[in-house]
Design a protein around this motif. Structure first.
Motif, PDB file in Angstrom:
ATOM      1  N   ALA A  59       0.795  -1.124  -0.137  1.00  0.00           N
ATOM      2  CA  ALA A  59       0.223  -0.128   0.408  1.00  0.00           C
ATOM      3  C   ALA A  59       0.646   1.539   0.106  1.00  0.00           C
ATOM      4  O   ALA A  59       0.089   2.223  -0.617  1.00  0.00           O
ATOM      5  N   SER A  60       1.819   1.654   1.022  1.00  0.00           N
ATOM      6  CA  SER A  60       2.684   2.282   0.833  1.00  0.00           C
ATOM      7  C   SER A  60       3.529   2.537  -0.405  1.00  0.00           C
ATOM      8  O   SER A  60       3.328   3.571  -0.534  1.00  0.00           O
ATOM      9  N   GLU A  61       4.331   1.749  -0.806  1.00  0.00           N
ATOM     10  CA  GLU A  61       5.673   1.439  -1.706  1.00  0.00           C
ATOM     11  C   GLU A  61       4.436   1.749  -3.480  1.00  0.00           C
ATOM     12  O   GLU A  61       4.332   2.659  -4.054  1.00  0.00           O
ATOM     13  N   LEU A  62       3.401   1.729  -3.487  1.00  0.00           N
ATOM     14  CA  LEU A  62       2.533   2.285  -4.692  1.00  0.00           C
ATOM     15  C   LEU A  62       1.719   3.482  -4.567  1.00  0.00           C
ATOM     16  O   LEU A  62       0.226   3.715  -5.628  1.00  0.00           O
ATOM     17  N   ASN A  63       1.306   3.724  -2.957  1.00  0.00           N
ATOM     18  CA  ASN A  63       0.301   4.561  -2.763  1.00  0.00           C
ATOM     19  C   ASN A  63      -1.393   4.147  -3.254  1.00  0.00           C
ATOM     20  O   ASN A  63      -2.131   4.625  -4.154  1.00  0.00           O
ATOM     21  N   ALA A  64      -1.278   2.865  -3.481  1.00  0.00           N
ATOM     22  CA  ALA A  64      -2.257   2.352  -3.144  1.00  0.00           C
ATOM     23  C   ALA A  64      -3.549   1.770  -2.383  1.00  0.00           C
ATOM     24  O   ALA A  64      -3.112   1.733  -1.334  1.00  0.00           O
ATOM     25  N   ILE A  65      -4.718   1.259  -2.264  1.00  0.00           N
ATOM     26  CA  ILE A  65      -5.628   0.460  -1.491  1.00  0.00           C
ATOM     27  C   ILE A  65      -5.179  -1.148  -1.748  1.00  0.00           C
ATOM     28  O   ILE A  65      -5.234  -2.106  -3.093  1.00  0.00           O
ATOM     29  N   VAL A  66      -4.687  -1.372  -0.393  1.00  0.00           N
ATOM     30  CA  VAL A  66      -4.406  -3.208  -0.630  1.00  0.00           C
ATOM     31  C   VAL A  66      -5.458  -3.578   0.193  1.00  0.00           C
ATOM     32  O   VAL A  66      -6.268  -2.874   1.535  1.00  0.00           O
ATOM     33  N   LEU A  67      -6.318  -4.858  -0.602  1.00  0.00           N
ATOM     34  CA  LEU A  67      -7.547  -5.665   0.041  1.00  0.00           C
ATOM     35  C   LEU A  67      -7.103  -6.407   0.939  1.00  0.00           C
ATOM     36  O   LEU A  67      -6.391  -7.472  -0.388  1.00  0.00           O
ATOM     37  N   VAL A  68      -6.666  -7.108   1.939  1.00  0.00           N
ATOM     38  CA  VAL A  68      -6.554  -9.096   2.441  1.00  0.00           C
ATOM     39  C   VAL A  68      -7.597  -9.631   2.927  1.00  0.00           C
ATOM     40  O   VAL A  68      -8.080  -9.216   4.243  1.00  0.00           O
ATOM     41  N   PRO A  69      -8.734 -10.170   2.147  1.00  0.00           N
ATOM     42  CA  PRO A  69      -9.482 -10.796   2.379  1.00  0.00           C
ATOM     43  C   PRO A  69      -9.265 -11.861   3.764  1.00  0.00           C
ATOM     44  O   PRO A  69      -8.755 -12.739   2.947  1.00  0.00           O
ATOM     45  N   THR A 100       9.168  -5.013  -2.718  1.00  0.00           N
ATOM     46  CA  THR A 100       9.535  -4.291  -3.493  1.00  0.00           C
ATOM     47  C   THR A 100       9.251  -4.491  -5.310  1.00  0.00           C
ATOM     48  O   THR A 100       9.213  -3.785  -5.561  1.00  0.00           O
ATOM     49  N   GLN A 101       9.592  -5.616  -4.940  1.00  0.00           N
ATOM     50  CA  GLN A 101       9.826  -6.165  -6.267  1.00  0.00           C
ATOM     51  C   GLN A 101       8.418  -6.117  -7.135  1.00  0.00           C
ATOM     52  O   GLN A 101       7.749  -6.405  -8.032  1.00  0.00           O
ATOM     53  N   LEU A 102       7.713  -6.763  -6.229  1.00  0.00           N
ATOM     54  CA  LEU A 102       5.970  -6.982  -6.735  1.00  0.00           C
ATOM     55  C   LEU A 102       5.728  -5.417  -6.720  1.00  0.00           C
ATOM     56  O   LEU A 102       4.577  -4.867  -8.095  1.00  0.00           O
ATOM     57  N   SER A 103       5.992  -3.543  -5.554  1.00  0.00           N
ATOM     58  CA  SER A 103       4.931  -3.146  -5.933  1.00  0.00           C
ATOM     59  C   SER A 103       5.984  -2.525  -7.315  1.00  0.00           C
ATOM     60  O   SER A 103       4.797  -2.224  -8.026  1.00  0.00           O
ATOM     61  N   ASP A 104       7.010  -2.698  -8.134  1.00  0.00           N
ATOM     62  CA  ASP A 104       7.715  -2.029  -8.698  1.00  0.00           C
ATOM     63  C   ASP A 104       6.635  -3.285 -10.198  1.00  0.00           C
ATOM     64  O   ASP A 104       6.355  -2.398 -11.264  1.00  0.00           O
ATOM     65  N   PHE A 105       6.502  -4.323 -10.204  1.00  0.00           N
ATOM     66  CA  PHE A 105       5.784  -4.833 -11.088  1.00  0.00           C
ATOM     67  C   PHE A 105       4.252  -4.146 -11.601  1.00  0.00           C
ATOM     68  O   PHE A 105       3.612  -4.164 -12.343  1.00  0.00           O
ATOM     69  N   PHE A 106       3.727  -4.181 -10.328  1.00  0.00           N
ATOM     70  CA  PHE A 106       2.250  -3.405  -9.906  1.00  0.00           C
ATOM     71  C   PHE A 106       2.306  -2.215 -10.315  1.00  0.00           C
ATOM     72  O   PHE A 106       1.767  -1.727 -11.073  1.00  0.00           O
ATOM     73  N   LYS A 107       3.331  -1.626 -10.096  1.00  0.00           N
ATOM     74  CA  LYS A 107       3.630  -0.084 -10.904  1.00  0.00           C
ATOM     75  C   LYS A 107       2.919   0.202 -12.087  1.00  0.00           C
ATOM     76  O   LYS A 107       2.933   0.608 -12.530  1.00  0.00           O
ATOM     77  N   LYS A 108       4.026  -0.701 -12.506  1.00  0.00           N
ATOM     78  CA  LYS A 108       4.110  -0.757 -14.140  1.00  0.00           C
ATOM     79  C   LYS A 108       3.010  -0.845 -14.524  1.00  0.00           C
ATOM     80  O   LYS A 108       2.919  -0.541 -15.664  1.00  0.00           O
ATOM     81  N   HIS A 109       2.317  -2.004 -14.141  1.00  0.00           N
ATOM     82  CA  HIS A 109       0.787  -2.002 -14.826  1.00  0.00           C
ATOM     83  C   HIS A 109      -0.305  -2.242 -14.750  1.00  0.00           C
ATOM     84  O   HIS A 109      -1.567  -2.048 -15.153  1.00  0.00           O
ATOM     85  N   LEU A 110      -0.381  -0.759 -13.624  1.00  0.00           N
ATOM     86  CA  LEU A 110      -1.646  -0.956 -12.884  1.00  0.00           C
ATOM     87  C   LEU A 110      -1.338   0.881 -12.823  1.00  0.00           C
ATOM     88  O   LEU A 110      -1.500   1.314 -12.042  1.00  0.00           O
ATOM     89  N   LYS A 111      -2.019   1.080 -14.085  1.00  0.00           N
ATOM     90  CA  LYS A 111      -2.855   2.320 -14.888  1.00  0.00           C
ATOM     91  C   LYS A 111      -3.789   2.993 -15.171  1.00  0.00           C
ATOM     92  O   LYS A 111      -4.076   2.134 -15.580  1.00  0.00           O
TER      93      LYS A 111
END
Length: 248
Positions: A64-74, A237-248
């Motif tokens: 959430a912090s690295e992506l500035n995203a809303i992250v859900l853990v159901p 961090t690697q996950l964050s970089d991957f999702f940052k690249k593709h979630l636009k």
């Protein structure tokens, strides 16, 4: 049910971490919610069969912090996560309890549908999100793999120390997909995934953390161990970089 390592490696009881988020109801489930509620991107984190482990929650806070995203853990398992004392299942009783749990509570088909239900409601609850992704740990990785094909509501997906890897699943993936494996997953299965994912034109990625054990990013993460903590942080961090690249 899962890889051999998942059935044999003990869970690490982690203490001292203060979660950054809070819990609320979504699609009939208790959901840990972390990150800005007006975020432009969102991620659903599918835990392993040990449920809301502190290390998994901490990982969600990092994303959430690295992506500035809303992250859900159901809480897909509804508070009935696998018990630490069942692992390793070195008695008939432990094996029976574990297999009963996997069959009745951790059903892959049922929880695949539950993930889709959460995704549908999340789009309504967090309307500022333009793109959703999902990542699964071990058991959760299998769930994620099965909803990463045609018609998926997710823009990008991933698995870490995945369980029950099958080439047939990889061949159906139609979105960017990341796999971060440990030394304990079957090398042949990881290699098959890598061959398919990196050649299917979806900009996927597969890497093995050769010095890490199965579960190093989830319930088996020993964050008091310097090497595990370093690789835990690197992988998130690697996950964050991957999702940052593709979630636009």
């Amino acid at each position: 049910m899962t890889c051999e390592a998942c059935r044999t490696l003990p869970v690490v009881i982690s203490t001292g971490y203060s979660p950054k988020g809070s819990y609320e109801k979504l699609a009939g489930l208790e959901v840990y919610v972390t990150g800005p509620r007006d975020a432009k991107i969102g991620l659903i984190d599918v835990y392993d069969i040990f449920g809301m482990a502190s290390q998994t929650i901490q990982g969600a806070d990092i994303l959430a912090s690295e992506l500035n995203a809303i992250v859900l853990v159901p809480d897909f398992l509804k508070g009935e996560a696998a018990k630490n004392e069942w692992v390793p299942p070195n008695t008939d009783e432990k094996m029976q309890l574990l297999m009963k749990f996997v069959t009745e509570k951790a059903s892959i088909p049922e929880n695949t549908q539950a993930l889709l239900d959460v995704a549908k409601e999340a789009k309504e609850t967090f309307p500022t999100v333009n793109a959703w992704g999902t990542v699964g740990l071990c058991w959760g990785g299998k769930v994620v793999a099965l909803i990463s094909g045609a018609g998926t509501p997710f823009v990008a997906t991933g698995q870490v120390h995945p369980g029950r890897m099958e080439k047939a699943d990889a061949e159906k993936i139609t979105v960017p997909h990341i796999v971060l494996a440990s030394k304990d997953e079957p090398a042949e299965a990881v290699a098959e995934y890598k061959e398919v994912i990196e050649k299917n034109g979806t900009d996927g990625y597969v890497e093995t953390y050769a010095n890490m054990h199965h579960g190093w990013m989830g319930a088996r993460a020993n964050l008091e161990d310097e090497e595990n903590k370093k690789e835990y942080l690197r992988a998130y961090t690697q996950l964050s970089d991957f999702f940052k690249k593709h979630l636009k």
